[in-house]
Scaffold this active site. Sequence first.
Site, PDB file in Angstrom:
ATOM      1  N   HIS A   1       4.421  -9.433  -2.667  1.00 35.77           N
ATOM      2  CA  HIS A   1       5.656 -10.282  -3.451  1.00 35.77           C
ATOM      3  C   HIS A   1       5.103 -11.564  -3.527  1.00 35.77           C
ATOM      4  CE1 HIS A   1       9.234  -7.366  -3.309  1.00 35.77           C
ATOM      5  NE2 HIS A   1       8.232  -6.848  -2.629  1.00 35.77           N
TER       6      HIS A   1
ATOM      7  N   ASP B   1      12.413 -14.412  -5.320  1.00 37.39           N
ATOM      8  CA  ASP B   1      12.248 -13.151  -5.195  1.00 37.39           C
ATOM      9  C   ASP B   1      13.400 -12.574  -5.030  1.00 37.39           C
ATOM     10  OD1 ASP B   1       9.534 -11.074  -3.952  1.00 37.39           O
ATOM     11  OD2 ASP B   1      11.570 -10.561  -3.564  1.00 37.39           O
TER      12      ASP B   1
ATOM     13  N   THR C   1       9.329  -8.478  -8.974  1.00 33.37           N
ATOM     14  CA  THR C   1       7.831  -8.378  -8.884  1.00 33.37           C
ATOM     15  C   THR C   1       7.505  -6.841  -8.954  1.00 33.37           C
ATOM     16  OG1 THR C   1       8.064  -8.104  -6.430  1.00 33.37           O
ATOM     17  CG2 THR C   1       7.730 -10.209  -6.985  1.00 33.37           C
TER      18      THR C   1
ATOM     19  N   HIS D   1      -2.112   3.587  -3.691  1.00 28.36           N
ATOM     20  CA  HIS D   1      -0.798   3.677  -3.253  1.00 28.36           C
ATOM     21  C   HIS D   1       0.299   3.368  -4.409  1.00 28.36           C
ATOM     22  CE1 HIS D   1      -0.923  -0.238  -3.019  1.00 28.36           C
ATOM     23  NE2 HIS D   1       0.369  -0.599  -2.424  1.00 28.36           N
TER      24      HIS D   1
ATOM     25  N   ASN E   1       1.223  -4.554  -8.130  1.00 26.90           N
ATOM     26  CA  ASN E   1       0.097  -5.435  -8.332  1.00 26.90           C
ATOM     27  C   ASN E   1      -0.945  -4.549  -8.505  1.00 26.90           C
ATOM     28  OD1 ASN E   1       1.373  -8.037  -8.001  1.00 26.90           O
ATOM     29  ND2 ASN E   1       2.036  -7.025  -6.079  1.00 26.90           N
ATOM     30  N   SER E   2      -1.307  -3.550  -7.860  1.00 20.53           N
ATOM     31  CA  SER E   2      -2.626  -2.784  -7.742  1.00 20.53           C
ATOM     32  C   SER E   2      -2.486  -2.199  -9.121  1.00 20.53           C
ATOM     33  CB  SER E   2      -2.707  -1.983  -6.656  1.00 20.53           C
ATOM     34  OG  SER E   2      -2.725  -2.391  -5.651  1.00 20.53           O
TER      35      SER E   2
ATOM     36  N   ALA F   1       9.356   3.627  -2.133  1.00 18.67           N
ATOM     37  CA  ALA F   1       9.978   2.461  -2.672  1.00 18.67           C
ATOM     38  C   ALA F   1       9.666   2.828  -4.156  1.00 18.67           C
ATOM     39  CB  ALA F   1       9.656   1.191  -2.306  1.00 18.67           C
ATOM     40  N   ASP F   2       8.956   1.808  -5.000  1.00 20.05           N
ATOM     41  CA  ASP F   2       8.542   1.655  -6.162  1.00 20.05           C
ATOM     42  C   ASP F   2       7.384   2.672  -6.558  1.00 20.05           C
ATOM     43  OD1 ASP F   2       7.075  -0.160  -5.122  1.00 20.05           O
ATOM     44  OD2 ASP F   2       6.465  -1.194  -6.683  1.00 20.05           O
TER      45      ASP F   2
HETATM   46  N1  UDP Z   1      -5.222  -6.437  -2.344  1.00 17.38           N
HETATM   47  C1  UDP Z   1      -6.409  -7.115  -1.997  1.00 17.38           C
HETATM   48  N2  UDP Z   1      -7.420  -6.550  -1.151  1.00 17.38           N
HETATM   49  C2  UDP Z   1      -7.203  -5.320  -0.670  1.00 17.38           C
HETATM   50  C3  UDP Z   1      -6.068  -4.608  -1.048  1.00 17.38           C
HETATM   51  C4  UDP Z   1      -5.358  -5.380  -1.598  1.00 17.38           C
HETATM   52  O1  UDP Z   1      -6.582  -8.350  -2.508  1.00 17.38           O
HETATM   53  O2  UDP Z   1      -8.218  -4.986   0.010  1.00 17.38           O
HETATM   54  C5  UDP Z   1      -4.371  -6.958  -2.962  1.00 17.38           C
HETATM   55  C6  UDP Z   1      -4.015  -6.523  -4.260  1.00 17.38           C
HETATM   56  O3  UDP Z   1      -5.097  -6.839  -5.187  1.00 17.38           O
HETATM   57  C7  UDP Z   1      -2.796  -6.513  -4.767  1.00 17.38           C
HETATM   58  C8  UDP Z   1      -2.002  -6.758  -3.339  1.00 17.38           C
HETATM   59  O4  UDP Z   1      -2.921  -6.798  -2.353  1.00 17.38           O
HETATM   60  O5  UDP Z   1      -2.466  -7.956  -5.557  1.00 17.38           O
HETATM   61  C9  UDP Z   1      -1.257  -5.357  -2.995  1.00 17.38           C
HETATM   62  O6  UDP Z   1      -0.064  -5.410  -3.719  1.00 17.38           O
HETATM   63  P1  UDP Z   1       0.647  -4.073  -4.313  1.00 17.38           P
HETATM   64  O7  UDP Z   1       1.913  -4.384  -5.124  1.00 17.38           O
HETATM   65  O8  UDP Z   1      -0.316  -3.312  -5.116  1.00 17.38           O
HETATM   66  O9  UDP Z   1       1.011  -3.239  -2.868  1.00 17.38           O
HETATM   67  P2  UDP Z   1       1.654  -3.970  -1.697  1.00 17.38           P
HETATM   68  O10 UDP Z   1       0.744  -4.421  -0.782  1.00 17.38           O
HETATM   69  O11 UDP Z   1       2.746  -4.561  -2.016  1.00 17.38           O
HETATM   70  O12 UDP Z   1       1.994  -2.489  -1.081  1.00 17.38           O
END
Ligand code: UDP
Length: 471
Positions: free
Chosen positions: A19, A109, A131, A346, A350-351, A369-370
């Site tokens: 987020h 947010d 987000t 997962h 963002n990923s 969740a999403d």
């Molecule tokens: N990320 C990173 N390095 C890692 C793993 C994840 O920089 O080793 C970043 C990835 O680029 C993304 C964020 O962490 O921007 C994870 O956000 P996402 O929405 O994918 O998943 P969440 O962590 O919220 O479950």
Amino acid sequence: MKIQRKQSVVLVPLPCQGHLTPMLQLGSILHSQGFSVIIAHPEFNTPKYSNHPEFVFHSMDDVLKGINISSPSLENIYDLNENCKVPLRNYLVKKMKEEGDQLACIVYDNVMIFVDDVATQLRLPSIVLHTSSAAYLHSMITIYQQPEKYFPFEDSQLLDPLPELHPLRFKDVPIPTVNNTVAEPVLDFFKAINNIGSSVATIWNTMQDMENPILLRLQEHYKVPFYAIGPFHKMAPMASSTSILQEDDSCIKWLDRQVPNSVLYVSIGSQMRINDKELTETAWGLAKSDQPFLWVIRPGSVSGFQCAEALPDGFEKMVGERGRIVKWAPQKQVLSHPAVAGFFTHCGWNSTLESILEEVPLICRPFLADQPVTARYLSHMYKVGFELEVIERTVIEKTVRKLMLSDEGKDLKKRVVDMKQKIVVGMQIDGASHKNLNDLVDFISALPSRLPPPTPVVGAFDTSSKCIRES
Ligand code: UDP
């Protein structure tokens, strides 16, 4: 030449990586459009100020000190919302005195529910940031408006379609369930985070070209302008790191030594955890696939273990140089590396966007969740990913080989390239994200500096100039 700054905007992120990152990216986008940007953030997971010299930061005492909330519970989130109320109010009162009409609005947010209350009391216009995908919000709203239609369900229904939510199945329900039903407080929480109160607009890290029908439906429901201006990480002019954890750059050198288009990148993001059985199955699945891989095993991401010490005996010897494990990677750099051919993810939003924008097809292993919603859309609507339905070594091995070596895998690659092209068109002049951003800038610039009393109701603003256009 010094830019003449427009008004200031205050941004309030939820302090979790997935987020925080898009909020900081939104800050960069707004800053590039001439706004002064203030990030008012809880102390927990403070962003690295030095990475963002363009922002003013204000830390709010969240009174969560000493509590380990690497993955916050509902209670933690409610505490965060409660504890930040007074600090934010005090800060805004001070800022409004200092800046007068120059303080245009506050963007928060959607999980930071309290912000709308504070803004309403102070008559400061507020805007909600989502987000995640529009499909996620739409599925939540549809479910909690008529929960009796969905809960409880039987195990035998898990693969049945969710009424009115094609292509989702009961298995993909985006609201946490226990024994296939949902608890009232959980439902209340989801209602609360999706109630925009008196906020005057919503901003989305998504693309109209990808989610237009759903965005239109949501806009009808909320009756405020919607601005889909994603993908933020490509719309933002600055590529400064937003990582809370230390990135291990050494994996880039390892990637440099790999054959182009040969490596599978594996990560479950910043919050999800697996048990040691899943770690073992994944490890052997990767090992037996015979494909090079870069695997992020975040400290604490394997329940009961610190880090990679939970890996099965003989695994490291078997994979040797073919596998690389890091605690946290510079993910965007990894995904853009020519050696990377696939992403075992997962399906955090963002990923997902980062992968699509680098034309990297996916293996989807969603948790909650999403993520199940996104995984289903990726695998069954956009067809750029394979969903892993069973976490078992032979299934993992086969799915990895299918992604990396088969014709079906090549088809995914073609579709993800097409999908990226369409998104890129949307970012160009005359593209939807570009136009929506211009509209958002005009909207913020034209906001009344203070909302009229009594508490404004949705509709006090002209929503006739629809931002999400029918196409
Ligand atoms: N990320 C990173 N390095 C890692 C793993 C994840 O920089 O080793 C970043 C990835 O680029 C993304 C964020 O962490 O921007 C994870 O956000 P996402 O929405 O994918 O998943 P969440 O962590 O919220 O479950």
